[in-house]
Structures are given as structure tokens and as C-alpha cells.
Design an enzyme around this catalytic site. Structure first.
Site, PDB file in Angstrom:
ATOM      1  N   HIS A   1      -0.471 -30.187  70.855  1.00  0.00           N
ATOM      2  CA  HIS A   1       0.220 -31.456  71.092  1.00  0.00           C
ATOM      3  C   HIS A   1      -0.780 -32.508  71.585  1.00  0.00           C
ATOM      4  CE1 HIS A   1       3.751 -33.909  72.585  1.00  0.00           C
ATOM      5  NE2 HIS A   1       2.763 -34.408  73.308  1.00  0.00           N
TER       6      HIS A   1
ATOM      7  N   CYS B   1       7.209 -35.630  75.458  1.00  0.00           N
ATOM      8  CA  CYS B   1       5.939 -36.332  75.621  1.00  0.00           C
ATOM      9  C   CYS B   1       6.096 -37.393  76.703  1.00  0.00           C
ATOM     10  CB  CYS B   1       5.548 -36.975  74.290  1.00  0.00           C
ATOM     11  SG  CYS B   1       3.967 -37.841  74.331  1.00  0.00           S
TER      12      CYS B   1
ATOM     13  N   GLY C   1       0.524 -31.804  80.067  1.00  0.00           N
ATOM     14  CA  GLY C   1      -0.654 -32.246  79.339  1.00  0.00           C
ATOM     15  C   GLY C   1      -0.691 -33.759  79.311  1.00  0.00           C
TER      16      GLY C   1
END
Length: 171
Positions: free
Chosen positions: A128, A86, A43
Site C-alpha cells: 500500500h 488510507c 503506514g
């Protein structure tokens, strides 16, 4: 396209809606997907590339998806703990508790309205990335001590890079 790291202001700002899905927005979405794949992510939200607009891209293994002006409209009461990482906080992985299911309405890259009901890994990724649009990072959902340690580590890294760049720049 570069991914900004922890300590960059855009990661902590709330993103603004996209007024119209233009050719530029479509091209940006395609470039974000390309960057996400290059960095081996699942993502990527626009604030992670320094743009505070309400758009993110995901691929949970079932193909790429673009979410423009997303709005979470429902979440399950059931919570699930899962490890997250992340691209803006490389090398850091922590367990985060989130709802197991999510419903989100958004526009796709063609401007068409869609409603997505997601479970499992896709629900996790959507939540997220949505958080990024609100200026929230996954480390905000872990213990304060761990979060502070991570932020200090990235601040030191940023200071080192800054002083190295000053030494290497022509006077």
C-alpha cells in the site's frame, strides 16, 4: 506535520529517489512515524505529507520501520483480499486484492541496505505504501464506479472547505 487528502497533486505523482540519507531525512522519518501514530495509522508515505521522495514508514504492531528508496523485487502468486483504508482518504475502507507475500529491498534510516520478506499484514502495508511512491492509491484497485463516487465526495468536501476559507478570510 499535516497529511494531505485525496485530490492533492503529490498523491498522484511518482516520487524521486533520495540521494543521501542525511540528518534531515532521519528527522523527517521520525516526524513521519510520530504523525502516523498520532493519526492511528499503520503506514505513512512521504507523498502523503506533500513530499515526493521515495520513503515510507510502517508499524504492523512489531515496531516501527523506515523504508528509503524501496524497490519491490518479488511477489507471491498467491493473492489475498483484505480491507484497506488510507490516512489520505479518511473514512473510506474497501476490499483490495494484493499478493500475499512481498520481497523489498531498501535502505533504513541509517542508510544501511536491507532486504525484507514480508507476509500477512506487513506485506499488505508495504505494498500500500509503496504504491503511494508510484502515485497509485488503493482506490485505483477497486471498481471504477466506487472509485468515482469516492473522488467526487472528496472533491465536494474540498470545494466546501475552499469556499468556507474564502468567507472567513479578511477582505
Amino acid at each position: 506535520m499535516q497529511i494531505v487528502k485525496l485530490g492533492t497533486e503529490t498523491l498522484r505523482e511518482k516520487s524521486r529517489p533520495i540521494q543521501e540519507v542525511t540528518e534531515e531525512i532521519k528527522a523527517l522519518a521520525a516526524e513521519m512515524l510520530s504523525t502516523m501514530y498520532r493519526e492511528e495509522g499503520v503506514g505513512l508515505a512521504a507523498p502523503q505529507i506533500g513530499k515526493n521522495i521515495r520513503m515510507f514508514v510502517v508499524d504492523d504492531g512489531s515496531g516501527p520501520r523506515v523504508f528509503i528508496n524501496p524497490q519491490i523485487t518479488g511477489m507471491s502468486r498467491e493473492l489475498v483480499e483484505m480491507e484497506e483504508g488510507c490516512l489520505s482518504i479518511p473514512g473510506v475502507y474497501e476490499k483490495v486484492v494484493r499478493p500475499a507475500e512481498v520481497r523489498i529491498q531498501s535502505q533504513n534510516e541509517n542508510g544501511r541496505r536491507e532486504i525484507t520478506e514480508a507476509t500477512g499484514f506487513l506485506a499488505r502495508i508495504i505494498q500500500h505504501e509503496y504504491d503511494h511512491l508510484e502515485g497509485v492509491l488503493f482506490i485505483d484497485k477497486i471498481g471504477e464506479t466506487k472509485k468515482e463516487r469516492i473522488e467526487k465526495k472528496f472533491q465536494k468536501k474540498k470545494e466546501k472547505e475552499s469556499s468556507r476559507n474564502k468567507k472567513n478570510s479578511p477582505a
